[in-house]
Design a protein around this motif. Structure first.
Motif, short mmCIF file in Angstrom:
data_model
loop_
_atom_site.label_atom_id
_atom_site.label_comp_id
_atom_site.label_asym_id
_atom_site.label_seq_id
_atom_site.Cartn_x
_atom_site.Cartn_y
_atom_site.Cartn_z
N LYS A 93 0.50 -1.01 -0.05
CA LYS A 93 0.24 0.07 0.06
C LYS A 93 1.00 1.37 0.24
CE LYS A 93 -4.06 -2.32 2.15
NZ LYS A 93 -4.51 -2.21 3.35
N LEU A 94 2.23 1.21 0.97
CA LEU A 94 2.63 2.45 0.50
C LEU A 94 3.43 2.23 -0.55
CD1 LEU A 94 4.31 2.18 4.29
CD2 LEU A 94 2.55 3.59 3.84
N MET A 95 3.59 1.85 -1.27
CA MET A 95 5.07 1.67 -2.24
C MET A 95 3.66 2.15 -3.46
SD MET A 95 7.22 1.20 -4.26
CE MET A 95 8.88 0.33 -3.07
N LEU A 96 2.11 1.61 -3.26
CA LEU A 96 1.03 2.34 -4.52
C LEU A 96 1.10 3.77 -4.32
CD1 LEU A 96 -1.60 -0.81 -4.41
CD2 LEU A 96 0.10 0.36 -5.98
N GLN A 97 1.33 3.99 -2.99
CA GLN A 97 0.25 5.34 -2.37
C GLN A 97 1.90 6.16 -2.86
OE1 GLN A 97 -0.07 5.45 1.23
NE2 GLN A 97 -1.94 3.97 1.62
N ASP A 98 3.08 5.90 -2.96
CA ASP A 98 3.79 6.17 -3.15
C ASP A 98 3.89 6.61 -4.55
OD1 ASP A 98 7.20 7.63 -2.72
OD2 ASP A 98 7.24 6.18 -3.42
N LEU A 99 4.08 6.30 -5.45
CA LEU A 99 4.62 6.08 -7.06
C LEU A 99 3.53 6.46 -7.56
CD1 LEU A 99 4.92 2.11 -7.93
CD2 LEU A 99 6.63 3.97 -7.41
N ASP A 100 1.61 6.67 -6.98
CA ASP A 100 0.94 7.49 -7.07
C ASP A 100 0.59 8.57 -7.07
OD1 ASP A 100 -1.91 7.39 -8.49
OD2 ASP A 100 -2.42 8.30 -6.17
N THR A 108 6.20 13.06 -13.61
CA THR A 108 7.14 11.44 -14.14
C THR A 108 6.58 11.19 -15.36
OG1 THR A 108 5.04 10.66 -13.59
CG2 THR A 108 7.09 10.56 -12.11
N ARG A 109 7.44 10.61 -16.89
CA ARG A 109 7.10 10.90 -17.77
C ARG A 109 6.07 8.93 -17.72
NH1 ARG A 109 11.61 12.41 -21.82
NH2 ARG A 109 11.25 14.72 -21.66
N TRP A 110 6.22 8.69 -16.79
CA TRP A 110 5.74 6.85 -17.12
C TRP A 110 4.80 7.25 -16.13
CZ3 TRP A 110 5.26 5.90 -11.53
CH2 TRP A 110 6.24 6.75 -11.19
N THR A 111 3.98 5.25 -16.54
CA THR A 111 2.85 5.55 -15.88
C THR A 111 2.76 4.31 -15.36
OG1 THR A 111 1.88 4.08 -17.51
CG2 THR A 111 1.59 6.14 -17.98
N LEU A 112 1.51 4.31 -14.02
CA LEU A 112 1.89 2.57 -13.40
C LEU A 112 0.67 1.36 -12.99
CD1 LEU A 112 2.76 1.22 -10.76
CD2 LEU A 112 1.00 3.12 -9.30
N GLN A 113 1.29 0.25 -13.58
CA GLN A 113 -0.21 -0.65 -13.61
C GLN A 113 0.75 -1.63 -12.47
OE1 GLN A 113 -0.48 -2.18 -17.42
NE2 GLN A 113 -2.09 -2.76 -17.25
N ALA A 114 -0.77 -2.32 -12.55
CA ALA A 114 -0.78 -3.60 -11.22
C ALA A 114 -0.36 -4.97 -12.36
CB ALA A 114 -1.53 -3.63 -10.25
N ILE A 115 0.39 -5.92 -11.33
CA ILE A 115 0.14 -6.99 -12.34
C ILE A 115 0.13 -8.16 -11.08
CG2 ILE A 115 1.43 -9.20 -13.43
CD1 ILE A 115 3.08 -7.12 -14.78
N ILE A 116 -1.38 -8.73 -10.98
CA ILE A 116 -1.32 -9.61 -10.30
C ILE A 116 -0.50 -11.04 -10.56
CG2 ILE A 116 -3.56 -11.02 -8.81
CD1 ILE A 116 -4.82 -8.56 -9.39
N THR A 117 0.56 -11.74 -9.83
CA THR A 117 1.44 -12.51 -9.71
C THR A 117 0.57 -13.54 -9.00
OG1 THR A 117 2.43 -12.70 -8.18
CG2 THR A 117 2.70 -11.30 -10.31
N ALA A 142 -3.98 3.64 -5.37
CA ALA A 142 -3.16 4.26 -6.14
C ALA A 142 -4.18 4.65 -7.25
CB ALA A 142 -1.99 3.52 -6.71
N PRO A 143 -4.96 6.22 -7.23
CA PRO A 143 -6.05 5.95 -8.56
C PRO A 143 -5.58 5.81 -9.77
CG PRO A 143 -6.24 7.33 -6.60
CD PRO A 143 -5.35 6.62 -6.78
N THR A 144 -4.56 6.83 -9.64
CA THR A 144 -3.97 6.64 -11.60
C THR A 144 -3.45 5.45 -12.04
OG1 THR A 144 -1.38 7.25 -9.95
CG2 THR A 144 -3.30 8.99 -11.00
N CYS A 145 -3.09 4.43 -11.02
CA CYS A 145 -2.57 2.44 -11.47
C CYS A 145 -4.10 2.72 -12.37
CB CYS A 145 -2.52 1.96 -10.50
SG CYS A 145 -2.12 0.81 -10.93
N LEU A 146 -3.01 2.01 -14.23
CA LEU A 146 -3.85 1.30 -14.77
C LEU A 146 -4.27 -0.15 -14.57
CD1 LEU A 146 -1.34 1.91 -17.60
CD2 LEU A 146 -3.39 3.01 -17.39
#
Length: 179
Positions: A93-100, A108-117, A142-146
Protein backbone atom coordinates in the motif's frame (compact mmCIF):
# COMPACT_ATOMS: atom_id res chain seq x y z
CA UNK A 1 6.86 -6.01 -5.70
CA UNK A 2 7.73 -7.59 -2.42
CA UNK A 3 10.44 -10.21 -2.16
CA UNK A 4 9.31 -13.54 -3.64
CA UNK A 5 6.25 -12.12 -5.44
CA UNK A 6 7.44 -13.61 -8.74
CA UNK A 7 9.20 -10.72 -10.48
CA UNK A 8 12.01 -12.80 -11.99
CA UNK A 9 9.66 -15.66 -12.92
CA UNK A 10 7.32 -13.23 -14.66
CA UNK A 11 10.19 -11.69 -16.63
CA UNK A 12 11.27 -15.16 -17.78
CA UNK A 13 7.71 -15.90 -18.93
CA UNK A 14 7.32 -12.55 -20.71
CA UNK A 15 10.62 -13.06 -22.55
CA UNK A 16 9.80 -16.72 -23.32
CA UNK A 17 12.89 -17.91 -21.51
CA UNK A 18 13.11 -20.40 -18.69
CA UNK A 19 16.28 -19.40 -16.88
CA UNK A 20 17.42 -16.06 -18.29
CA UNK A 21 16.48 -14.25 -15.08
CA UNK A 22 17.70 -16.04 -11.96
CA UNK A 23 14.80 -16.93 -9.70
CA UNK A 24 14.62 -18.78 -6.44
CA UNK A 25 12.15 -19.92 -3.82
CA UNK A 26 14.36 -18.10 -1.34
CA UNK A 27 13.26 -14.43 -1.05
CA UNK A 28 15.78 -11.70 -1.75
CA UNK A 29 17.81 -13.32 -4.52
CA UNK A 30 17.71 -10.18 -6.71
CA UNK A 31 20.01 -7.65 -5.05
CA UNK A 32 20.42 -4.97 -7.71
CA UNK A 33 18.72 -3.63 -10.81
CA UNK A 34 19.26 -6.11 -13.64
CA UNK A 35 18.77 -4.93 -17.24
CA UNK A 36 17.58 -7.08 -20.15
CA UNK A 37 17.75 -5.67 -23.68
CA UNK A 38 14.97 -7.19 -25.78
CA UNK A 39 14.88 -7.53 -29.54
CA UNK A 40 17.34 -8.13 -32.35
CA UNK A 41 20.81 -6.79 -31.55
CA UNK A 42 19.74 -5.56 -28.12
CA UNK A 43 16.62 -3.94 -29.50
CA UNK A 44 14.79 -0.79 -28.49
CA UNK A 45 13.35 -2.23 -25.29
CA UNK A 46 14.97 -2.74 -21.89
CA UNK A 47 13.19 -4.65 -19.14
CA UNK A 48 14.47 -4.20 -15.59
CA UNK A 49 14.31 -6.66 -12.71
CA UNK A 50 14.43 -4.92 -9.32
CA UNK A 51 14.97 -6.19 -5.77
CA UNK A 52 11.89 -6.68 -3.63
CA UNK A 53 10.69 -4.31 -0.96
CA UNK A 54 9.05 -4.96 2.39
CA UNK A 55 10.25 -7.03 5.34
CA UNK A 56 12.96 -8.78 3.34
CA UNK A 57 14.04 -5.73 1.36
CA UNK A 58 16.97 -3.51 2.28
CA UNK A 59 17.00 0.30 2.56
CA UNK A 60 19.81 0.60 -0.02
CA UNK A 61 17.67 -1.32 -2.55
CA UNK A 62 14.89 1.23 -2.05
CA UNK A 63 17.37 4.08 -2.56
CA UNK A 64 18.60 2.46 -5.77
CA UNK A 65 15.04 2.06 -7.08
CA UNK A 66 14.13 5.61 -6.07
CA UNK A 67 17.17 7.01 -7.89
CA UNK A 68 16.26 5.00 -11.00
CA UNK A 69 12.69 6.32 -11.01
CA UNK A 70 13.90 9.90 -10.65
CA UNK A 71 16.65 9.82 -13.26
CA UNK A 72 15.68 7.35 -16.00
CA UNK A 73 14.14 9.55 -18.70
CA UNK A 74 13.34 6.64 -21.03
CA UNK A 75 11.20 4.89 -18.41
CA UNK A 76 7.72 4.31 -19.85
CA UNK A 77 5.88 2.24 -17.28
CA UNK A 78 6.43 0.93 -13.77
CA UNK A 79 4.85 -2.41 -12.95
CA UNK A 80 4.10 -3.26 -9.35
CA UNK A 81 3.64 -6.98 -8.74
CA UNK A 82 1.20 -8.24 -6.13
CA UNK A 83 0.77 -11.84 -4.98
CA UNK A 84 -2.78 -13.13 -5.59
CA UNK A 85 -2.49 -15.56 -2.71
CA UNK A 86 -1.42 -13.00 -0.10
CA UNK A 87 -3.09 -9.80 -1.27
CA UNK A 88 -1.71 -6.41 -0.31
CA UNK A 89 0.14 -5.73 2.88
CA UNK A 90 1.17 -2.37 4.34
CA UNK A 91 4.40 -2.25 2.30
CA UNK A 92 2.43 -2.76 -0.93
CA UNK A 93 0.00 0.00 0.00
CA UNK A 94 2.82 2.40 0.84
CA UNK A 95 4.58 1.64 -2.46
CA UNK A 96 1.36 2.16 -4.43
CA UNK A 97 0.72 5.45 -2.64
CA UNK A 98 4.28 6.64 -3.27
CA UNK A 99 4.17 5.78 -6.98
CA UNK A 100 0.72 7.36 -7.31
CA UNK A 101 1.94 10.58 -5.64
CA UNK A 102 4.85 10.76 -8.10
CA UNK A 103 2.45 10.45 -11.04
CA UNK A 104 0.01 12.98 -9.64
CA UNK A 105 2.85 15.47 -9.03
CA UNK A 106 3.36 15.65 -12.81
CA UNK A 107 7.12 15.07 -12.50
CA UNK A 108 7.06 11.65 -14.18
CA UNK A 109 6.80 10.48 -17.76
CA UNK A 110 5.88 6.93 -16.83
CA UNK A 111 2.60 5.26 -16.02
CA UNK A 112 1.86 2.67 -13.34
CA UNK A 113 0.25 -0.73 -13.76
CA UNK A 114 -0.28 -3.54 -11.26
CA UNK A 115 0.29 -7.18 -12.12
CA UNK A 116 -1.33 -9.78 -9.92
CA UNK A 117 0.98 -12.81 -9.87
CA UNK A 118 0.60 -16.44 -8.83
CA UNK A 119 -3.13 -16.61 -9.58
CA UNK A 120 -2.68 -20.34 -10.13
CA UNK A 121 -1.87 -20.75 -6.41
CA UNK A 122 -5.30 -19.49 -5.30
CA UNK A 123 -8.07 -22.11 -5.17
CA UNK A 124 -10.46 -21.54 -8.11
CA UNK A 125 -13.42 -20.98 -5.81
CA UNK A 126 -11.59 -18.10 -4.10
CA UNK A 127 -9.82 -16.53 -7.08
CA UNK A 128 -12.54 -14.07 -8.16
CA UNK A 129 -12.91 -12.74 -4.61
CA UNK A 130 -9.14 -12.46 -4.12
CA UNK A 131 -8.62 -10.63 -7.43
CA UNK A 132 -11.57 -8.27 -6.83
CA UNK A 133 -10.23 -7.41 -3.38
CA UNK A 134 -6.74 -6.71 -4.73
CA UNK A 135 -8.09 -4.58 -7.59
CA UNK A 136 -10.16 -2.49 -5.17
CA UNK A 137 -7.20 -2.03 -2.83
CA UNK A 138 -4.97 -1.00 -5.75
CA UNK A 139 -7.52 1.61 -6.84
CA UNK A 140 -7.98 2.85 -3.26
CA UNK A 141 -4.24 3.38 -2.82
CA UNK A 142 -3.28 4.44 -6.35
CA UNK A 143 -6.13 5.90 -8.40
CA UNK A 144 -3.75 6.61 -11.30
CA UNK A 145 -2.80 2.93 -11.61
CA UNK A 146 -3.90 1.24 -14.82
CA UNK A 147 -6.16 -1.82 -14.43
CA UNK A 148 -4.26 -4.80 -13.00
CA UNK A 149 -3.31 -7.76 -15.17
CA UNK A 150 -3.85 -11.19 -13.61
CA UNK A 151 -1.05 -13.67 -14.33
CA UNK A 152 0.13 -17.20 -13.61
CA UNK A 153 3.64 -17.97 -14.83
CA UNK A 154 3.93 -21.52 -13.50
CA UNK A 155 1.69 -24.59 -13.47
CA UNK A 156 -0.57 -23.16 -16.12
CA UNK A 157 -0.80 -22.07 -19.72
CA UNK A 158 0.65 -18.65 -18.95
CA UNK A 159 -2.47 -16.79 -17.89
CA UNK A 160 -2.08 -13.07 -18.62
CA UNK A 161 1.46 -13.27 -20.02
CA UNK A 162 0.36 -12.10 -23.48
CA UNK A 163 -1.54 -9.26 -21.79
CA UNK A 164 1.67 -8.19 -20.05
CA UNK A 165 3.53 -8.28 -23.37
CA UNK A 166 0.83 -6.13 -25.02
CA UNK A 167 0.97 -3.69 -22.12
CA UNK A 168 4.75 -3.32 -22.51
CA UNK A 169 4.47 -2.79 -26.27
CA UNK A 170 1.69 -0.22 -25.79
CA UNK A 171 3.55 1.63 -23.01
CA UNK A 172 6.69 1.94 -25.13
CA UNK A 173 4.88 2.89 -28.32
CA UNK A 174 6.25 -0.15 -30.16
CA UNK A 175 2.95 -1.39 -31.63
CA UNK A 176 3.18 -2.16 -35.33
CA UNK A 177 1.16 -0.08 -37.68
CA UNK A 178 -1.79 -1.88 -39.30
CA UNK A 179 -1.42 0.00 -42.61
Amino acid sequence: GRANVGKSTLLNAVMKRRRLVASSKKPGRTKTLTFFHVGPKSGPLTLVDAPGYGNRGRPEWGQLFDHYLKTRRELCRVYILLNAKHGLNEADKLMLQDLDERIQSGDTRWTLQAIITKADLVPLGKLDTAVSSIKQSVFDNAPTCLPPIVTASLKSTGLGIDDVRRSIVEACGLARSTR
